[in-house]
Motif scaffolding. Sequence first.
Motif, PDB file in Angstrom:
ATOM      1  N   LYS A 248     -24.461 -82.956 -42.666  1.00  0.00           N
ATOM      2  CA  LYS A 248     -23.085 -82.447 -42.556  1.00  0.00           C
ATOM      3  C   LYS A 248     -22.247 -83.350 -41.650  1.00  0.00           C
ATOM      4  CE  LYS A 248     -20.639 -78.056 -42.130  1.00  0.00           C
ATOM      5  NZ  LYS A 248     -20.794 -76.597 -41.880  1.00  0.00           N
TER       6      LYS A 248
ATOM      7  N   TRP B  75     -21.121 -86.172 -43.631  1.00  0.00           N
ATOM      8  CA  TRP B  75     -20.022 -85.734 -44.494  1.00  0.00           C
ATOM      9  C   TRP B  75     -18.694 -85.789 -43.752  1.00  0.00           C
ATOM     10  CZ3 TRP B  75     -19.347 -79.954 -46.296  1.00  0.00           C
ATOM     11  CH2 TRP B  75     -18.240 -79.865 -47.149  1.00  0.00           C
ATOM     12  N   VAL B  76     -18.653 -85.265 -42.507  1.00  0.00           N
ATOM     13  CA  VAL B  76     -17.379 -85.241 -41.787  1.00  0.00           C
ATOM     14  C   VAL B  76     -16.943 -86.658 -41.424  1.00  0.00           C
ATOM     15  CG1 VAL B  76     -18.089 -85.006 -39.333  1.00  0.00           C
ATOM     16  CG2 VAL B  76     -16.070 -83.813 -40.162  1.00  0.00           C
TER      17      VAL B  76
ATOM     18  N   TYR C  51     -15.450 -87.961 -44.618  1.00  0.00           N
ATOM     19  CA  TYR C  51     -14.204 -87.239 -44.913  1.00  0.00           C
ATOM     20  C   TYR C  51     -13.029 -87.845 -44.148  1.00  0.00           C
ATOM     21  CZ  TYR C  51     -10.845 -83.385 -45.029  1.00  0.00           C
ATOM     22  OH  TYR C  51      -9.706 -82.621 -45.175  1.00  0.00           O
TER      23      TYR C  51
ATOM     24  N   TRP D 284     -23.362 -81.450 -34.861  1.00  0.00           N
ATOM     25  CA  TRP D 284     -22.184 -81.051 -35.640  1.00  0.00           C
ATOM     26  C   TRP D 284     -20.986 -80.746 -34.765  1.00  0.00           C
ATOM     27  CZ3 TRP D 284     -19.399 -81.409 -39.624  1.00  0.00           C
ATOM     28  CH2 TRP D 284     -18.453 -80.444 -39.975  1.00  0.00           C
TER      29      TRP D 284
ATOM     30  N   ARG E  23     -17.596 -83.085 -35.363  1.00  0.00           N
ATOM     31  CA  ARG E  23     -16.372 -82.512 -35.918  1.00  0.00           C
ATOM     32  C   ARG E  23     -15.188 -82.697 -34.972  1.00  0.00           C
ATOM     33  NH1 ARG E  23     -17.866 -76.045 -35.781  1.00  0.00           N
ATOM     34  NH2 ARG E  23     -16.884 -75.558 -33.791  1.00  0.00           N
TER      35      ARG E  23
ATOM     36  N   ALA F  88     -18.654 -70.169 -43.104  1.00  0.00           N
ATOM     37  CA  ALA F  88     -19.212 -71.485 -42.826  1.00  0.00           C
ATOM     38  C   ALA F  88     -18.077 -72.438 -42.487  1.00  0.00           C
ATOM     39  CB  ALA F  88     -19.989 -72.007 -44.036  1.00  0.00           C
ATOM     40  N   SER F  89     -18.376 -73.445 -41.667  1.00  0.00           N
ATOM     41  CA  SER F  89     -17.384 -74.485 -41.387  1.00  0.00           C
ATOM     42  C   SER F  89     -17.446 -75.530 -42.488  1.00  0.00           C
ATOM     43  CB  SER F  89     -17.622 -75.110 -40.021  1.00  0.00           C
ATOM     44  OG  SER F  89     -18.934 -75.648 -39.943  1.00  0.00           O
ATOM     45  N   ASP F  90     -16.303 -76.144 -42.753  1.00  0.00           N
ATOM     46  CA  ASP F  90     -16.177 -77.101 -43.851  1.00  0.00           C
ATOM     47  C   ASP F  90     -15.150 -78.137 -43.415  1.00  0.00           C
ATOM     48  OD1 ASP F  90     -15.046 -78.352 -46.266  1.00  0.00           O
ATOM     49  OD2 ASP F  90     -16.057 -76.800 -47.423  1.00  0.00           O
TER      50      ASP F  90
ATOM     51  N   ARG G 199     -13.005 -79.659 -44.842  1.00  0.00           N
ATOM     52  CA  ARG G 199     -11.723 -79.561 -45.541  1.00  0.00           C
ATOM     53  C   ARG G 199     -10.880 -78.370 -45.100  1.00  0.00           C
ATOM     54  NH1 ARG G 199     -15.092 -79.721 -51.041  1.00  0.00           N
ATOM     55  NH2 ARG G 199     -16.138 -78.168 -49.725  1.00  0.00           N
TER      56      ARG G 199
END
Length: 467
Positions: free
Chosen positions: A84, A87-88, A91, A133, A137, A416-418, A420
Amino acid sequence: MQSVNPATGEVLQRYQDHGPAEVEARLARAAATFPNYRRTSFAERSRWMARAGELLDAEKDRIGRLMTSEMGKTLKSAIAEAEKCAWVCRYYAEHAERFLADEPVETSASRSFVRHLPLGPVLAVMPWNFPFWQVFRFAAPALMAGNVGLLKHASNVPGCALEIEAIFRRAGFPEGAFQTLLVGSAAVAGVIADPRVRAVTLTGSEGAGVKVGEAAGRAIKKVVLELGGSDPFIVMPSADLDAAAKTAVTARVINNGQSCIAAKRFIVHERVYAEFERRLKAGLEALRVGDPAQDGVDVGPLATAQGVEDVERQVTESVRAGARLVTGGRRVPGRGWFYAPSALADIPPAAPAYREEVFGPVALLFKVRSADEAIALANDSVYGLGSSAWTNDPAERERFANELEAGATFVNAMVASDPRLPFGGVKHSGHGRELGPWGIREFVNVKAVSIQEPKAGAAHPGTHAAE
């Protein structure tokens, strides 16, 4: 400072704290790095950030084992956390330039626009429960915006803190762009007060948020706070009860029950209450508790000895106050800081579990007669982070989306955190937002720029009033 394996109580490694001289050196390095770093292009930062994501993906097994050994999450979930984080990174590497692009504004000037400029060194005070995470983030958007980062991580995950610093350096970021400060909580106020630090963000407890918020307020510095939660999980008669009950088990014991957005208060309509309680109890009792590094383990230990003592006290005192123990309610014998997956029902308002955040694998059950009562009970909390509502009634869905006092409402799904979506809370769960375009704009100077071009034939342009 030391790493202790929560599954065994064994000291894994000791670390030398950063003393005043080392803290000063790192602050000076951050301040010296920022003027040049802010001038790097989005393309350069994007390459470095994408590389950080590649390192996280390539080394996720090793990184996952580090998280598991320091704070006790299951290895499967730790590896997923590293993924994850990758992913961030990807992103923001892809979208940061668009999120911070100049925004034209129509005015009487020749040209007016809003520009988003970095602030400088930003201090992040981060918790142990998602040790990678929570940091990434913050760090991915902050660094992509042109800020530099200083990390004061939780004292029980120093290995994770140093590993994160190393990942950014290996990815190509300048040495002073992201640094770890191995200091205790007593040093935080002094770092916030330092004029070289321009802003601060904290994820942690309500008490920690109060202290950091006070320090930032005295220094007149921007602060983002993501604090505790006592998230409601509402189940109405029209819900898919099987899906709701299965998700409820996962939503409560995620990260061994140590998540701000874990479902904690299960507010169930009386028409389906008995069956939901039966299914939740069976689901909790079927979970395998044990060494989080082993395959097939669902719930590992709590991260600290104090954590298991706090949960034990809350459950014991709540039962004394009149709550009914549905299942669990005990420590797991043996080494380590394990607490059995548990559930309480018929919880009176005087019980600690009614008002306090229970940071462990303990579900709290409440029976209601209507959507009105469900909303009122859900909102009867000082917290307002996440919320989940299970219903197939369109009118109820709209009411829960509008009326639940929370930073997020997930319908027929667990919170959940995302990357986006915006992440943050209201009330005592804090203020400000992380993630998405909202998160990257928290630590920028939203600057108005107005340019008046000289008129043809005019030697000097006119001036406007000062304000």
